[in-house]
Design a protein around this motif. Structure first.
Motif, PDB file in Angstrom:
ATOM      1  N   ARG A 118       0.835  -1.208   0.000  1.00 25.88           N
ATOM      2  CA  ARG A 118       0.000   0.000   0.000  1.00 25.88           C
ATOM      3  C   ARG A 118       0.868   1.255   0.000  1.00 25.88           C
ATOM      4  O   ARG A 118       0.507   2.277  -0.595  1.00 25.88           O
ATOM      5  N   SER A 119       1.990   1.187   0.667  1.00 25.40           N
ATOM      6  CA  SER A 119       2.914   2.323   0.658  1.00 25.40           C
ATOM      7  C   SER A 119       3.459   2.562  -0.742  1.00 25.40           C
ATOM      8  O   SER A 119       3.671   3.710  -1.157  1.00 25.40           O
ATOM      9  N   ARG A 120       3.690   1.483  -1.478  1.00 25.65           N
ATOM     10  CA  ARG A 120       4.200   1.605  -2.851  1.00 25.65           C
ATOM     11  C   ARG A 120       3.202   2.306  -3.756  1.00 25.65           C
ATOM     12  O   ARG A 120       3.596   3.029  -4.686  1.00 25.65           O
ATOM     13  N   VAL A 121       1.933   2.094  -3.513  1.00 24.44           N
ATOM     14  CA  VAL A 121       0.910   2.791  -4.306  1.00 24.44           C
ATOM     15  C   VAL A 121       1.079   4.301  -4.173  1.00 24.44           C
ATOM     16  O   VAL A 121       1.021   5.048  -5.160  1.00 24.44           O
ATOM     17  N   MET A 122       1.308   4.760  -2.948  1.00 19.11           N
ATOM     18  CA  MET A 122       1.469   6.193  -2.723  1.00 19.11           C
ATOM     19  C   MET A 122       2.759   6.704  -3.359  1.00 19.11           C
ATOM     20  O   MET A 122       2.798   7.815  -3.904  1.00 19.11           O
ATOM     21  N   MET A 123       3.819   5.909  -3.299  1.00 20.39           N
ATOM     22  CA  MET A 123       5.085   6.340  -3.886  1.00 20.39           C
ATOM     23  C   MET A 123       4.962   6.502  -5.404  1.00 20.39           C
ATOM     24  O   MET A 123       5.589   7.378  -5.990  1.00 20.39           O
ATOM     25  N   LEU A 124       4.159   5.675  -6.027  1.00 22.07           N
ATOM     26  CA  LEU A 124       3.957   5.789  -7.467  1.00 22.07           C
ATOM     27  C   LEU A 124       3.365   7.146  -7.831  1.00 22.07           C
ATOM     28  O   LEU A 124       3.605   7.669  -8.928  1.00 22.07           O
ATOM     29  N   GLY A 125       2.629   7.735  -6.891  1.00 19.33           N
ATOM     30  CA  GLY A 125       2.093   9.079  -7.122  1.00 19.33           C
ATOM     31  C   GLY A 125       3.194  10.105  -7.306  1.00 19.33           C
ATOM     32  O   GLY A 125       3.089  10.999  -8.165  1.00 19.33           O
ATOM     33  N   PHE A 126       4.270  10.016  -6.496  1.00 17.18           N
ATOM     34  CA  PHE A 126       5.407  10.927  -6.676  1.00 17.18           C
ATOM     35  C   PHE A 126       5.999  10.783  -8.079  1.00 17.18           C
ATOM     36  O   PHE A 126       6.338  11.769  -8.739  1.00 17.18           O
ATOM     37  N   ALA A 127       6.155   9.534  -8.524  1.00 19.74           N
ATOM     38  CA  ALA A 127       6.763   9.289  -9.831  1.00 19.74           C
ATOM     39  C   ALA A 127       5.904   9.860 -10.955  1.00 19.74           C
ATOM     40  O   ALA A 127       6.430  10.405 -11.939  1.00 19.74           O
ATOM     41  N   LEU A 128       4.586   9.750 -10.819  1.00 25.32           N
ATOM     42  CA  LEU A 128       3.698  10.300 -11.850  1.00 25.32           C
ATOM     43  C   LEU A 128       3.723  11.825 -11.834  1.00 25.32           C
ATOM     44  O   LEU A 128       3.682  12.463 -12.903  1.00 25.32           O
ATOM     45  N   LEU A 129       3.783  12.421 -10.656  1.00 26.46           N
ATOM     46  CA  LEU A 129       3.889  13.879 -10.580  1.00 26.46           C
ATOM     47  C   LEU A 129       5.186  14.364 -11.221  1.00 26.46           C
ATOM     48  O   LEU A 129       5.202  15.402 -11.897  1.00 26.46           O
ATOM     49  N   LEU A 130       6.259  13.618 -11.034  1.00 23.50           N
ATOM     50  CA  LEU A 130       7.533  13.984 -11.659  1.00 23.50           C
ATOM     51  C   LEU A 130       7.409  13.944 -13.174  1.00 23.50           C
ATOM     52  O   LEU A 130       7.843  14.877 -13.871  1.00 23.50           O
ATOM     53  N   GLY A 131       6.803  12.892 -13.696  1.00 20.24           N
ATOM     54  CA  GLY A 131       6.610  12.806 -15.143  1.00 20.24           C
ATOM     55  C   GLY A 131       5.733  13.922 -15.674  1.00 20.24           C
ATOM     56  O   GLY A 131       5.998  14.500 -16.741  1.00 20.24           O
ATOM     57  N   ALA A 132       4.682  14.265 -14.929  1.00 17.57           N
ATOM     58  CA  ALA A 132       3.793  15.353 -15.350  1.00 17.57           C
ATOM     59  C   ALA A 132       4.530  16.686 -15.374  1.00 17.57           C
ATOM     60  O   ALA A 132       4.344  17.493 -16.311  1.00 17.57           O
ATOM     61  N   LEU A 133       5.386  16.929 -14.381  1.00 16.88           N
ATOM     62  CA  LEU A 133       6.125  18.189 -14.344  1.00 16.88           C
ATOM     63  C   LEU A 133       7.134  18.264 -15.485  1.00 16.88           C
ATOM     64  O   LEU A 133       7.342  19.343 -16.073  1.00 16.88           O
ATOM     65  N   ILE A 134       7.765  17.151 -15.812  1.00 17.69           N
ATOM     66  CA  ILE A 134       8.672  17.115 -16.973  1.00 17.69           C
ATOM     67  C   ILE A 134       7.905  17.500 -18.237  1.00 17.69           C
ATOM     68  O   ILE A 134       8.378  18.304 -19.053  1.00 17.69           O
ATOM     69  N   ALA A 135       6.714  16.931 -18.411  1.00 17.95           N
ATOM     70  CA  ALA A 135       5.904  17.235 -19.592  1.00 17.95           C
ATOM     71  C   ALA A 135       5.491  18.707 -19.623  1.00 17.95           C
ATOM     72  O   ALA A 135       5.573  19.370 -20.669  1.00 17.95           O
ATOM     73  N   ILE A 136       5.060  19.225 -18.479  1.00 15.67           N
ATOM     74  CA  ILE A 136       4.576  20.617 -18.424  1.00 15.67           C
ATOM     75  C   ILE A 136       5.699  21.599 -18.735  1.00 15.67           C
ATOM     76  O   ILE A 136       5.526  22.527 -19.555  1.00 15.67           O
ATOM     77  N   TRP A 137       6.855  21.423 -18.088  1.00 20.74           N
ATOM     78  CA  TRP A 137       7.944  22.382 -18.310  1.00 20.74           C
ATOM     79  C   TRP A 137       8.465  22.272 -19.740  1.00 20.74           C
ATOM     80  O   TRP A 137       8.747  23.290 -20.393  1.00 20.74           O
ATOM     81  N   SER A 138       8.580  21.054 -20.248  1.00 20.70           N
ATOM     82  CA  SER A 138       9.022  20.888 -21.633  1.00 20.70           C
ATOM     83  C   SER A 138       8.062  21.572 -22.601  1.00 20.70           C
ATOM     84  O   SER A 138       8.484  22.241 -23.554  1.00 20.70           O
ATOM     85  N   TRP A 139       6.783  21.409 -22.344  1.00 21.05           N
ATOM     86  CA  TRP A 139       5.764  22.011 -23.214  1.00 21.05           C
ATOM     87  C   TRP A 139       5.869  23.533 -23.170  1.00 21.05           C
ATOM     88  O   TRP A 139       5.803  24.198 -24.210  1.00 21.05           O
TER      89      TRP A 139
END
Length: 497
Positions: A118-139
């Motif tokens: 269950r803790s890993r589920v929450m950690m995956l949220g950090f990884a997705l936020l990182l990917g989203a920020l990479i996409a936003i700044w690149s855009w």
């Protein structure tokens, strides 16, 4: 310029890539037992939330663990407050491991593996936020093409796929580092109270995620100082500021606010309490960490023998240790935070490191560049080399195609890489490529900008497509063992040994 429909499709493509990232990461980790640190982090997250006790895993600040514990329940663990291991931790940190093992796996009725999952589920949220920020700044810097290219490099990176769901703070620290640079970039383009506050808040979060994220402070200070010295006017609070003194005053104001918010956030993360536990009599024996660091410091210089009594008596602590002693004495920071800093300092005085058949107690300057060379997919390395050629050569037009303030954008991408890289090179402890994860998102974004610069050339589009295919092939071929990933020229996982 892309048509509006094409831009929308590019946006959905970025979303699809991040969904693919999450699916592959979860499938890869779901059948695996906990890695070394996950047990400690998971148990300490529960203890911090439900016991308000920070003796376990004090070497990692608690703020990110509150996020981890959102799916925890009060009855998930049943610790014995009288257990010898629990009560010995403040004087000898080694007991935190035996306590963790006991409460997670050797207590009847406790599902330690389920709690970690269950803790890993929450950690995956950090990884997705990182990917989203990479996409936003690149855009925002290079448009849809840059965003898709950078998101592809991240979403198909085996290292981030492997570490993304783990209950460890490497990806979370990478996220706050990128967020710090991004909010600094925003503030440098047009300064408002909201943007200054966002920058200060990110800095406050960073110092409570991982102690190495304290490096974000110097990054922000240097970036704001550079922004003040750039010849372009700095729009701030509805007015354009042209003179260097006026811009330096803005930078200093932002830095002071970041420092004040960071200081307040540290106290808030520990419940505005100095002690490590609700019982004020419980104190961390921080001088043991100093003694440990002293031993490591001397032994690292003479690994062929144990430190002598004379060497131990002649050793003197540096400014950092002396400063932390004063901070603890005058209760200027919570004691578990000071204890964590001292433990981290002691752990970095020496490390038994391995590289290409050799061992060292002091590490190598070339360790992390070589780790990146061995652990980064071939397609990503080729793309980064092409990006370097584009951004350093005739393709410098990518900077001219950016919105106004191209030099400022380039500084926000380059300075964190240079500072983190220089710091890593000077480290005595070499423990894997995850310790330089904060460098990668900036390289992904820069590579995406280079792809954008060449996109009008049909041959470049074909090359980008081939590299994307090669990246997917190498990444999916490594499934599900991404922690053990080494690229093909390095011999794969077996060559990694």
């Amino acid at each position: 310029m892309l048509m509006r429909g094409e831009g929308r499709r590019a946006g959905w493509l970025c979303v699809a890539l991040l969904i693919l990232f999450a699916a592959v990461a979860w499938l890869a980790v779901s059948g695996k037992s906990a890695v070394y640190d996950e047990t400690l982090h998971t148990a300490s997250a529960w203890a911090g939330r439900y016991l308000h006790d920070y003796r376990i895993d004090a070497e990692n600040p608690p703020l990110w663990k509150y996020w981890v514990s959102l799916l925890h329940r009060p009855g998930d663990l049943r610790p014995d407050g009288a257990a010898p291991e629990w009560n010995k931790v403040p004087e000898a940190v080694k007991y935190e491991w035996s306590w963790t093992k006991k409460v997670l796996f050797n207590t009847p009725g406790v599902d330690g593996h389920g709690l970690i999952a269950r803790s890993r589920v929450m950690m995956l949220g950090f990884a997705l936020l990182l990917g989203a920020l990479i996409a936003i700044w690149s855009w925002r810097l290079g448009g849809a093409v840059a965003a898709v290219a950078a998101t592809t490099l991240y979403s198909l990176d085996p290292n981030f796929i492997g570490h993304g769901p783990l209950v460890k703070n490497d990806v979370a620290a990478t996220l706050v580092t990128l967020a710090g640079a991004y909010t600094a970039w925003q503030a440098g383009r047009r300064l408002t109270w909201a943007r200054m506050g966002a920058l200060a808040l990110v800095c406050g979060i960073a110092v409570n995620v991982k102690f190495s994220a304290l490096l974000l402070g110097p990054v922000v200070v240097l970036l704001l100082l550079l922004r003040a010295l750039l010849p372009e006017a700095w729009e701030a609070f509805g007015r354009a500021r042209h003179g260097v003194p006026a811009k330096l005053l803005l930078a200093a104001t932002a830095c002071v606010l970041c420092a004040l918010v960071s200081y307040a956030t540290i106290w808030a993360a520990y419940g505005f309490r100095f002690g490590v536990a609700p019982d004020p009599a419980v104190r961390m024996e921080t001088e043991r960490y100093v003694a440990r660091g002293r031993y490591f410091d001397i032994y690292a210089r003479h690994p062929d023998r144990k430190p002598s009594r004379a060497e131990a008596e002649a050793w003197r602590p540096g400014a950092l240790v002396r400063g932390l002693r004063l901070v603890e004495e005058h209760r200027l920071l919570p004691q578990p935070y000071v204890a964590g800093l001292l433990y981290t300092w002691s752990a970095t005085r020496m490390g038994a490191s391995f590289l290409q058949g050799r061992y060292s107690m002091n590490g190598w300057v070339s360790y992390y560049p070589r780790a990146m060379l061995f652990k980064t997919p071939v397609a990503t390395l080729l793309a980064m080399l092409c990006a370097l050629a584009v951004l350093a050569g005739p393709g410098r037009r990518v900077l001219r195609d950016m919105p106004p303030g191209a030099r400022w954008a380039a500084a926000c991408l380059a300075l964190p890489v240079l500072l983190y890289g220089a710091t890593a090179a000077g480290m005595r402890v070499n423990y894997g490529v995850r310790h330089i994860f904060p460098i990668y998102p900036f390289l992904f974004i820069a590579t995406g900008l280079a792809v954008k610069a060449l996109w009008a050339d049909r041959r470049a589009r074909i090359g980008a497509g081939l590299l994307a295919g090669l990246l997917a092939l190498e990444t999916f071929a490594a499934f599900p063992d991404y922690i053990a990933f080494f690229n093909a020229p390095s011999g794969g996982a077996r060559g990694g040994l």
